[in-house]
Design a protein around this motif. Sequence first.
Motif, PDB file in Angstrom:
ATOM      1  N   VAL A   1       7.140   7.346   0.243  1.00  0.00           N
ATOM      2  CA  VAL A   1       6.704   7.449  -1.154  1.00  0.00           C
ATOM      3  C   VAL A   1       6.515   6.051  -1.744  1.00  0.00           C
ATOM      4  O   VAL A   1       5.533   5.793  -2.456  1.00  0.00           O
ATOM      5  N   TYR A   2       7.393   5.152  -1.400  1.00  0.00           N
ATOM      6  CA  TYR A   2       7.246   3.781  -1.926  1.00  0.00           C
ATOM      7  C   TYR A   2       5.927   3.147  -1.455  1.00  0.00           C
ATOM      8  O   TYR A   2       5.227   2.487  -2.229  1.00  0.00           O
ATOM      9  N   THR A   3       5.570   3.393  -0.210  1.00  0.00           N
ATOM     10  CA  THR A   3       4.308   2.863   0.323  1.00  0.00           C
ATOM     11  C   THR A   3       3.119   3.378  -0.485  1.00  0.00           C
ATOM     12  O   THR A   3       2.195   2.628  -0.802  1.00  0.00           O
ATOM     13  N   LYS A   4       3.148   4.680  -0.829  1.00  0.00           N
ATOM     14  CA  LYS A   4       2.084   5.242  -1.670  1.00  0.00           C
ATOM     15  C   LYS A   4       2.094   4.590  -3.044  1.00  0.00           C
ATOM     16  O   LYS A   4       1.048   4.248  -3.601  1.00  0.00           O
ATOM     17  N   ILE A   5       3.273   4.458  -3.626  1.00  0.00           N
ATOM     18  CA  ILE A   5       3.401   3.906  -4.977  1.00  0.00           C
ATOM     19  C   ILE A   5       2.835   2.487  -5.019  1.00  0.00           C
ATOM     20  O   ILE A   5       2.097   2.122  -5.935  1.00  0.00           O
TER      21      ILE A   5
END
Length: 141
Positions: free
Chosen positions: A63-67
């Motif tokens: 999720v952090y990578t997407k964010i």
Amino acid sequence: MTELLTITYRSFSCLRKPIEGISAILSESLDRNQRLGITGLLLFDGAYFLQTIEGPSAETRSVYTKIVSDARHADVTPLRIRLIRERVFPTWRMKLIGPAATARIVPDMDGLDFAYKRLDEIHLAAKQVARPEPEQSYLLH
Ligand SMILES: Cc1cc2nc3c(=O)[nH]c(=O)nc-3n(C[C@H](O)[C@H](O)[C@H](O)COP(=O)(O)O)c2cc1C
């Protein structure tokens, strides 16, 4: 036991219509976070975001990578990434703290020296601000 990871970052908002933009981000996030077992906190002062996500290590990283690559904000600066034994925000799929409260809790967002101790203080203050509200309230305040 699943390894739990927490990631905190600060970023600069690119939202042209902040209220609509934040609502869209939250409505996308709540379902996905629940599905992935992610909880956390999103402070927004009108200019900056300060977000903490926590959950199973692989899901939290993904999720952090997407964010990080989301065009709705820029200058994503990671402030703290670490493994934790237990969650700080176990009941918050993603709790928004709006501009007024964020300005009180983090008045020095742009020049802040994000020492680890300061992040813990911010987390505590956010929990105190949010406590009187029902858990499902994600309105700006
Ligand atoms: C400030 C900010 C906070 C966000 N927080 C989350 C979050 O907690 N969980 C989440 O799934 N997406 C969050 N997003 C949205 C993601 O960046 C991304 O749009 C979303 O995961 C959908 O990605 P996909 O379309 O590639 O699947 C956030 C976006 C921004 C700008």
